[in-house]
Design a protein around this motif. Structure first.
Motif, PDB file in Angstrom:
ATOM      1  N   UNK A 377       5.236  -2.884  -2.386  1.00 21.72           N
ATOM      2  CA  UNK A 377       4.930  -1.486  -2.688  1.00 21.72           C
ATOM      3  C   UNK A 377       5.472  -1.090  -4.053  1.00 21.72           C
ATOM      4  N   UNK A 378       6.667  -1.591  -4.407  1.00 19.63           N
ATOM      5  CA  UNK A 378       7.235  -1.286  -5.722  1.00 19.63           C
ATOM      6  C   UNK A 378       6.351  -1.833  -6.833  1.00 19.63           C
ATOM      7  N   UNK A 379       5.793  -3.038  -6.644  1.00 17.15           N
ATOM      8  CA  UNK A 379       4.892  -3.620  -7.645  1.00 17.15           C
ATOM      9  C   UNK A 379       3.626  -2.768  -7.773  1.00 17.15           C
ATOM     10  N   UNK A 380       3.067  -2.359  -6.640  1.00 18.13           N
ATOM     11  CA  UNK A 380       1.845  -1.528  -6.664  1.00 18.13           C
ATOM     12  C   UNK A 380       2.100  -0.208  -7.381  1.00 18.13           C
ATOM     13  N   UNK A 381       3.199   0.444  -7.054  1.00 14.92           N
ATOM     14  CA  UNK A 381       3.501   1.743  -7.661  1.00 14.92           C
ATOM     15  C   UNK A 381       3.733   1.594  -9.156  1.00 14.92           C
ATOM     16  N   UNK A 382       4.482   0.553  -9.555  1.00  8.70           N
ATOM     17  CA  UNK A 382       4.760   0.355 -10.983  1.00  8.70           C
ATOM     18  C   UNK A 382       3.478   0.075 -11.756  1.00  8.70           C
ATOM     19  N   UNK A 383       2.606  -0.765 -11.203  1.00 11.61           N
ATOM     20  CA  UNK A 383       1.355  -1.098 -11.908  1.00 11.61           C
ATOM     21  C   UNK A 383       0.454   0.128 -12.006  1.00 11.61           C
ATOM     22  N   UNK A 384       0.368   0.898 -10.915  1.00 11.83           N
ATOM     23  CA  UNK A 384      -0.462   2.110 -10.944  1.00 11.83           C
ATOM     24  C   UNK A 384       0.065   3.111 -11.973  1.00 11.83           C
ATOM     25  N   UNK A 385       1.384   3.317 -12.003  1.00 17.48           N
ATOM     26  CA  UNK A 385       1.970   4.288 -12.929  1.00 17.48           C
ATOM     27  C   UNK A 385       1.735   3.870 -14.383  1.00 17.48           C
ATOM     28  N   UNK A 386       1.924   2.588 -14.687  1.00  8.75           N
ATOM     29  CA  UNK A 386       1.723   2.117 -16.052  1.00  8.75           C
ATOM     30  C   UNK A 386       0.255   2.219 -16.456  1.00  8.75           C
ATOM     31  N   UNK A 387      -0.642   1.854 -15.545  1.00  6.49           N
ATOM     32  CA  UNK A 387      -2.075   1.955 -15.846  1.00  6.49           C
ATOM     33  C   UNK A 387      -2.479   3.410 -16.075  1.00  6.49           C
ATOM     34  N   UNK A 464      -1.772  -0.124  -1.430  1.00  6.65           N
ATOM     35  CA  UNK A 464      -0.628   0.348  -0.644  1.00  6.65           C
ATOM     36  C   UNK A 464      -0.910   0.227   0.848  1.00  6.65           C
ATOM     37  N   UNK A 465      -2.095   0.678   1.270  1.00  6.90           N
ATOM     38  CA  UNK A 465      -2.450   0.583   2.687  1.00  6.90           C
ATOM     39  C   UNK A 465      -2.609  -0.865   3.129  1.00  6.90           C
ATOM     40  N   UNK A 466      -3.104  -1.729   2.234  1.00  6.68           N
ATOM     41  CA  UNK A 466      -3.222  -3.144   2.571  1.00  6.68           C
ATOM     42  C   UNK A 466      -1.837  -3.765   2.765  1.00  6.68           C
ATOM     43  N   UNK A 467      -0.895  -3.398   1.902  1.00  2.00           N
ATOM     44  CA  UNK A 467       0.469  -3.925   2.037  1.00  2.00           C
ATOM     45  C   UNK A 467       1.082  -3.512   3.372  1.00  2.00           C
ATOM     46  N   UNK A 468       0.901  -2.247   3.743  1.00  2.00           N
ATOM     47  CA  UNK A 468       1.418  -1.771   5.036  1.00  2.00           C
ATOM     48  C   UNK A 468       0.706  -2.468   6.189  1.00  2.00           C
ATOM     49  N   UNK A 469      -0.627  -2.641   6.064  1.00  2.00           N
ATOM     50  CA  UNK A 469      -1.402  -3.318   7.111  1.00  2.00           C
ATOM     51  C   UNK A 469      -0.960  -4.762   7.275  1.00  2.00           C
ATOM     52  N   UNK A 470      -0.698  -5.447   6.163  1.00  2.00           N
ATOM     53  CA  UNK A 470      -0.233  -6.829   6.220  1.00  2.00           C
ATOM     54  C   UNK A 470       1.093  -6.921   6.981  1.00  2.00           C
ATOM     55  N   UNK A 471       1.992  -5.976   6.724  1.00  2.00           N
ATOM     56  CA  UNK A 471       3.262  -5.953   7.441  1.00  2.00           C
ATOM     57  C   UNK A 471       3.080  -5.705   8.922  1.00  2.00           C
ATOM     58  N   UNK A 472       2.195  -4.761   9.277  1.00  2.00           N
ATOM     59  CA  UNK A 472       1.971  -4.460  10.690  1.00  2.00           C
ATOM     60  C   UNK A 472       1.353  -5.642  11.429  1.00  2.00           C
ATOM     61  N   UNK A 473       0.375  -6.288  10.789  1.00  2.00           N
ATOM     62  CA  UNK A 473      -0.273  -7.440  11.417  1.00  2.00           C
ATOM     63  C   UNK A 473       0.708  -8.606  11.563  1.00  2.00           C
ATOM     64  N   UNK A 474       1.548  -8.795  10.560  1.00  2.00           N
ATOM     65  CA  UNK A 474       2.540  -9.876  10.621  1.00  2.00           C
ATOM     66  C   UNK A 474       3.531  -9.655  11.760  1.00  2.00           C
ATOM     67  N   UNK A 475       4.083  -8.450  11.832  1.00  2.00           N
ATOM     68  CA  UNK A 475       5.058  -8.145  12.892  1.00  2.00           C
ATOM     69  C   UNK A 475       4.402  -8.227  14.272  1.00  2.00           C
ATOM     70  N   UNK A 476       3.154  -7.713  14.377  1.00  2.00           N
ATOM     71  CA  UNK A 476       2.453  -7.745  15.667  1.00  2.00           C
ATOM     72  C   UNK A 476       2.219  -9.179  16.125  1.00  2.00           C
TER      73      UNK A 476
END
Length: 715
Positions: A377-387, A464-476
């Motif tokens: 998420x930090x990578x996504x936010x940093x890339x979005x902000x710089x872009x 961002x939603x994909x990152x959260x989804x990946x975490x949920x699917x992994x934990x599940x």
């Protein structure tokens, strides 16, 4: 002899036979939603290309440095303006608001200066004093155009050509721009102790006009002072904040471990502790309120004193503590009523949480997966902000014709500073100038910068939603392997979190991207609606405001529903390896067949986990409060002197809550996965030797008692 059963292939794949060696979710699976996966990869490549193009065309200096009327940056090293870092406005009265100033679109000459004026003066006064004392001109000319050195030029010609400002007023720099030094004395707005003055044409002016021209500057200055003090507080006590967050981390980890052995006791302890903690808060607020009610001057209302930079002022008001007391009282009553009416479901939820803690004790690595999510998420936010920054600064300098004559037909038209003097505009509109207005452009790229910003936002939300989804699917997937293991923990596969993560990336990137895209589109629509609502705040169209409010409410509900469905769809994907739509449909039907359990147990478990987060954040917050208010005798001397002790206190409380939330989010996903697996287990198996339940004995005893008895009797 091996048991045989025609168990549906949704569990174990072909052939449809009961597999005694089954150790978890389906492993022989194929790629799902391939088309969406290809689209997702293409979009990521395009997003990288967009960032590259923005980096090539963008120039963050356009955002960092203010720009004068000739398009030159103020304060940039290696230029004539290197020592002139502040932007000065010739006639700030032409500026309608601070937003206009910050966007550099104020219709007056702007130039870079080394310092702001510190006195009142007009060009006429300067000419009168110039004969006797040339120092007046030496001071005044530093706010005139570079190279202008004719103090005897008539006022009308100077104002027509905008060689010098008609007047200067005491100012101070803010956001690298000179703003009037507005000060309120005894309720009266003044500048250098004056409430009125005259300009070069002997026109009477008031300080109110300056305030209107820079509306809100006073409050902005106060906010800046508060910001400086807050930064100072952080600099003095950052290490104590880190210690507080480490304490919250340790408490959260210990709390999760203790749930394994004392889930029932610990959860009831949480409930009672939260009730007592809130009750203590109510008593403390009442005590403060009772004391201040007898104190002279403490009965002033919050609205009477308005915004104050010294936040301690509010704690001296009886009304502040009354508001705190009422808020805590409502919270206390709500918690007690929930516990009274849902006491049976609370016991069942505690049993489910106990089973979740048992699962986590076997898969402890799942607790640290949120670190991976945080990094992504930090990578996504940093890339979005710089872009976004480079896109916003990728325009070329645009110059507009400004004229003192309102009837000039060329006003606000695009012009070129190099060829402006060779045109007939200055003849038809005497005094017209070609001044820098903003950054933009007429090329295809510049015309679609706004669209590119929307695309940047959409892809950011998608990632961002994909990152959260990946975490949920992994934990599940990891906890599903625990549930379906016949012998726990012997049949749990090694490295369940890594295995689940690998399956999700290898086979289900398309499915996760599909669900994330749906949610991202809805979130983008909500952002647009919020933007429209902000724009229509000053409008008087009641129907439009009502319609917009309804749309915002509908899309908020839609987003919540999609989040809920996506979460359960990812659990089904992790278990069975089907496509997103199929998994979402099966999860929906399964939840609808168990709607009573879902509606009650899901919310009760969320409520109990929320109380756990509240207790951790509250307990660490109490310790931080006692520390920063010097009420711990042992370490009183170590407490730094602060402007606002509430700043580090709130930081510690919020940080502690987020840390506890990261741990409990894994716990919540574990409970949701076990609950969904439990519902599937009840529907697919009957507890016989041929179709045994795979739930643990504790879960079977407490959750499935009513459902299991009839089936066993029939078996």
């Amino acid at each position: 002899m091996a048991r045989k059963s025609q168990v549906p292939s949704a569990y174990y794949g072909e052939p449809r036979r009961f597999d005694p060696t089954f150790r978890g979710p389906v492993y022989n699976r194929g790629c799902t939603d391939v088309l969406c996966c290809v689209l997702f990869v293409i979009v990521i490549v395009g997003y990288i290309a967009l960032g590259t193009v923005a980096w090539i065309h963008g120039d963050p200096r356009k955002v960092i440095y203010p720009t004068d009327s000739t398009g030159q940056f103020c304060g940039q090293k290696g230029t004539p303006n290197a020592k002139k870092a502040i932007l000065f406005y010739f006639n700030i009265l032409k500026c309608a608001s601070p937003a206009v100033l910050i966007n550099l679109q104020c219709p007056t000459t702007q130039m870079c200066v080394s310092k702001c004026p510190d006195r009142f003066a007009t060009y006429t006064d300067m000419q009168l004093h110039y004969t006797f004392n040339k120092s007046h001109w030496d001071y005044y000319k530093q706010f005139c155009k570079p190279g202008f050195n004719n103090p005897k030029k008539s006022v009308t010609q100077v104002l027509r050509d905008e060689d010098c400002p008609s007047m200067i007023v005491p100012s101070r720099p803010f956001l690298q721009r000179c703003f009037p030094d507005l000060i309120t004395r005894n309720g009266t707005l003044t500048v250098a102790n004056k409430t009125a003055f005259k300009d070069a044409l002997d026109t009477a002016r008031s300080v109110t006009e300056l305030r209107d021209a820079a509306n809100g500057i006073t409050s902005i200055h106060e906010a800046k002072e508060v910001g400086i003090k807050i930064v100072q507080d952080y600099a003095r006590c950052w290490h104590w904040i880190v210690i507080g967050l480490v304490i919250a981390l340790v408490i959260s980890l210990i709390f999760i471990l203790l749930l394994r052995f004392t889930a029932g006791f610990l959860l009831w302890f949480i409930i009672i502790a939260v009730i007592l903690l809130v009750a203590y808060g109510i008593w403390h607020c009442y005590w403060e309120f009772a004391v201040l009610r007898k104190t002279p001057g403490a009965d002033v209302t919050i609205s009477d004193i308005g915004f104050q930079t010294d936040l301690h002022v509010y704690l001296q008001l009886s009304q502040t503590w009354l508001v705190f007391m009422v808020t805590l009282g409502v919270t206390e009553v709500s918690i007690v009523l929930i516990l009274i009416f849902l006491r049976k479901r609370v016991r069942i939820a505690i049993a489910l949480l106990r089973e979740g803690s048992r699962a986590i004790s076997y898969i402890m690595s799942a607790l640290f997966y949120p670190i991976i999510t945080f990094v992504l998420l930090a990578v996504c936010i940093a890339y979005w902000a710089m872009t976004a920054l480079f896109l916003a600064s990728s325009g070329d300098a645009v110059y507009k014709v400004t004229s003192v004559h309102p009837n000039c037909k060329y006003a606000n038209q695009t012009c070129s500073p190099e060829s402006f003097n060779r045109t007939n505009i200055t003849k038809q509109c005497p005094g017209a100038q070609c001044l820098f207005a903003f950054y933009g452009g007429e090329s295809l790229y510049h015309r679609y910068i706004f669209i590119l910003q929307l695309c940047n936002l959409l892809v950011f939300l998608w990632l961002v939603n994909f990152t959260i989804a990946l975490g949920q699917c992994t934990i599940a997937g990891a906890f599903a392997s625990y549930y379906w293991a016949r012998r726990k923990p012997a049949d749990i596969p090694p490295c369940p979190v890594f295995s689940s993560f690998s399956r999700a990336i290898r086979y289900h990137t398309g499915s996760l991207a599909f669900g994330s895209l749906i949610l991202a589109v809805v979130q983008l629509i909500r952002v647009i609606l919020e933007y429209l609502d902000h724009k229509l705040k000053g409008a008087h169209n009641v129907f439009a405001r009502f319609l917009l409010c309804c749309l915002k409410c509908c899309f908020w509900c839609l987003e919540r529903f999609i989040r809920f469905m996506n979460r359960n769809a990812y659990i089904m994907i992790a278990i069975y390896g089907k496509s997103f739509c199929t998994s979402a449909r099966e999860a929906f039907y399964l939840l609808m067949r168990n709607v009573v359990r879902v509606a009650v147990l899901d919310k009760v478990t969320d409520f109990l986990l929320f109380l756990g987060k509240l207790l951790i954040a509250g307990s660490v917050g109490v310790i931080a409060f006692l520390f920063f208010t010097r009420k711990i005798p042992i370490i009183q001397e170590e407490v730094p002197v602060l402007n606002y002790y509430c700043v580090p206190l709130l930081t510690v409380i919020l940080g502690s809550y987020l840390i506890a939330h990261s741990f409990f989010s894994v716990y919540a996903m574990c409970v949701d996965t076990l609950f969904l697996c439990f519902c599937e287990d009840l529907e697919r198996n009957d507890g016989t030797t041929a179709k045994p339940f795979l739930m643990s004995p504790g879960l079977k005893r407490i959750l499935g008692r009513a459902e299991l008895s009839p089936k066993k009797s029939r078996g």
